[in-house]
Design a protein around this motif. Structure first.
Motif: not given
Ligand SMILES: NC(=O)c1ccc[n+]([C@@H]2O[C@H](COP(=O)([O-])OP(=O)(O)OC[C@H]3O[C@@H](n4cnc5c(N)ncnc54)[C@H](O)[C@@H]3O)[C@@H](O)[C@H]2O)c1
Ligand SMILES: [Fe+2]
Lengths: 388, 140
Positions: A184, A142, A102, A155, A106, A186, A104, A148, A202, A153, A164
């Motif tokens: 993903t 990842t 999230g 943040v 965002d 890794g 990266a 996101s 969420h 949005v 924030k």
């Protein structure tokens, strides 16, 4: 589960979703579709330095890769976004690919605002105030995840105010969400569990939000079922591409659900705890979720019945509130099963800070969607004490 | 006599109702974040030929000023909230919660959203007081 007669809602779903194992190896085709000539990849130092993910994207991009900004930091700050935007501008970027969790994605969203509108990111804080399309953006998650890649949005932390803040707009939806489970595998177990439980929060919160609606509910319920089945599998077998893929889908569905229906009290508390104590967002959401579910057990009608079923419960013959309590108990067991805690104390949150956390939660945008109005800090503090 | 919305007479009446309301004095007390500008988008079909900007200068539970302003002056304030005539009418009639409307994009906010949410009681009191004004809406 039905809806009020005066139901009225808006459901937005902009990103094109491209899913598949190794789908990211043909990211160049998507860049062509979007007309990109000079692509900047937005990621963090770990993913750039310790994995081959940037190299894989670069191979498909060829000479259309104009640079890699690896200055993303967890919980991105305004200066880190401005720095990224300056880098991208200097490289003549006409398209951004965000690669990471999230943080990266965002950062990529916020950089697109600055590249298109100029100035600094904090000059654009607000909701639905943007008026035109931004620099094209492909989001490659990842983690699975914040969702996101699906939301409207970004943040951003303003270090000067220690707070924030948000930029929210339909123009912030990435153009493409590129979901590749090989990106993903890794993830270490803790991050897999924590980001998976972020997605779970969420979905559960979208389901009980005052803005809930049929399309977000469908996405949320599907996400909950996928996570209940596949998060334990992804943890048991980290390179299980099927389980990883189902988790990416769950995060994406949960992202769509909450981008439209929003989240509520659980996230308000997690954001506040994160700002004060710098504990990972998903870990906090996991710790709080069963307690929040119990807190609202009498306010959610029959909506937790299917959550209980997804988690292996049997609610036949139970009233709504009893079924909701069962769902909360099962959620608590699930959090433990995926190796996380439901005690804030174990995360290093000192009991003395809870009044401040309660106070701060009241200023988080999410709180207004709680299934019953929560306006008294004492009520939140009592809930936090239970979770401590 | 009912007052046209928007108009100088309406904003002056708004200042008065706010300053005469003990409820607003309490609910608005924590607000120190500066003035709010409300922009009503033009709606030629009902006679509103241009966008109208009005500034509400509220501080610690007191309305220090309420006036129609130029667009330039309005845009300089720390919070600028923009909406169509129909959306503002729904807010004044208490049919539309303004904080939720901002998050849904029915009203557009420039400024710090968390600050507004933290002061949701002040926002509710602002709406409550606006609804007390005997208002003539241009489309009625
Ligand atoms: N905009 C939105 O809709 C939205 C929603 C929820 C959360 N968020 C934001 O997302 C951020 C949290 O994102 P996150 O939970 O994905 O974590 P993150 O992006 O902060 O990443 C956490 C760590 O995990 C590492 N990592 C990421 N992917 C990896 C992989 N595949 N293998 C190994 N390590 C990996 C990163 O390098 C980083 O060190 C917060 O800033 C939060 O505010 C945004
Ligand atoms: Fe989250």
């Amino acid at each position: 589960m039905s809806y009020d007669a005066d139901l009225s809602f808006v459901f937005a779903h902009t990103p094109k979703v491209v899913f598949g194992a190794r789908a990211a190896d043909s990211v160049g085709d998507l860049v062509t579709e979007l007309g990109g000539q000079r692509t900047v990849i937005v990621t963090d130092a770990f993913l750039a330095g310790q994995t081959d993910l940037v190299k894989r994207l670069g191979k498909s991009l060829g000479d259309r890769l104009a640079g890699v900004f690896s200055g993303v930091i967890p919980d991105p700050t305004a200066p880190s976004v401005d720095e990224g935007a300056a880098f991208a501008r200097e490289r003549g970027a006409d398209l951004l690919i965000s690669l990471g969790g999230g943080s990266a994605i965002d950062t990529g969203k916020a950089m697109a605002v600055v590249l298109t509108e100029g100035g600094k990111i904090l000059e654009h804080e607000g909701y639905h105030a943007l008026t035109r399309r931004l620099t094209p953006h492909i989001a490659v998650p990842t983690t699975a995840g914040t969702g996101s890649e699906m939301t409207l949005v970004t943040v951003i932390t303003d270090p000067a105010r220690g707070q924030k803040t948000f930029v929210g707009s339909h123009f912030l939806h990435p153009d493409v969400a590129l979901l590749d489970p090989t990106f993903t595998t890794g993830m270490p177990a803790r991050l897999t569990a924590a980001t998976g439980m972020d997605a779970m929060s969420h979905a559960v919160e979208a389901l009980i939000s005052t803005l809930r609606q049929p399309l977000s509910d469908a996405a949320a319920l599907q996400a909950i079922e996928l996570i209940a089945t596949h998060l334990p599998r992804a943890l048991a077998q980290p390179d299980d591409l099927h389980a990883r893929g189902q988790m990416l889908l769950a995060a994406c569905l949960a992202g769509t659900a909450f981008s439209n229906a929003m989240v509520s009290l659980n996230h308000a508390m997690a954001h506040s705890l994160g700002a004060l104590h710098h504990v990972h967002h998903g870990t906090l959401n996991a710790a709080l979720l069963p307690h929040t579910m119990r807190f609202f057990a009498a306010d959610v009608g029959d909506r937790f019945t299917r959550v209980a079923s997804a988690l292996g419960g049997a609610t036949r013959g139970l009233g709504d509130e009893a079924a909701a309590r069962q769902a909360a108990d099962l959620m608590q067991a699930f959090v433990h099963r995926v190796g996380l805690t439901t005690r804030l104390g174990e995360l290093g949150v000192p009991a003395e800070s809870l009044p401040q956390v309660a106070e701060l939660s009241l200023s988080d945008g999410s709180i207004i969607y709680s299934p019953r109005p929560v306006m008294d800090p004492a009520e939140i503090e009592a809930l936090l004490r239970q979770a401590h | 006599m009912s007052l046209d919305f928007p108009s100088e007479a309406w904003t002056a009446a708004y200042k008065d109702v706010l300053n005469n309301d003990p409820g607003y004095k309490v609910a608005g007390a924590p607000w120190t974040a500066g003035a709010l500008t409300f922009v009503v988008k033009a709606e030629p079909s009902i006679g509103l030929k241009e966008d109208v900007s009005f500034i509400l200068d509220v501080h610690q539970g007191v309305c220090r000023d309420a006036k129609i302003s130029t667009m330039e002056e309005g845009a300089k304030q720390p919070f600028v909230i923009t909406g169509s005539y129909a959306q503002w009418k729904s807010v004044i009639k208490k049919e539309l919660d303004p904080v939720k409307a901002m998050m849904q994009g029915k009203l557009k906010l420039k400024g710090n959203l968390p600050m507004i949410v933290r002061n949701v009681k002040a926002a509710q009191s602002l709406v409550e007081n606006a609804s007390k004004i005997d208002t003539h809406f241009l489309d009625e």
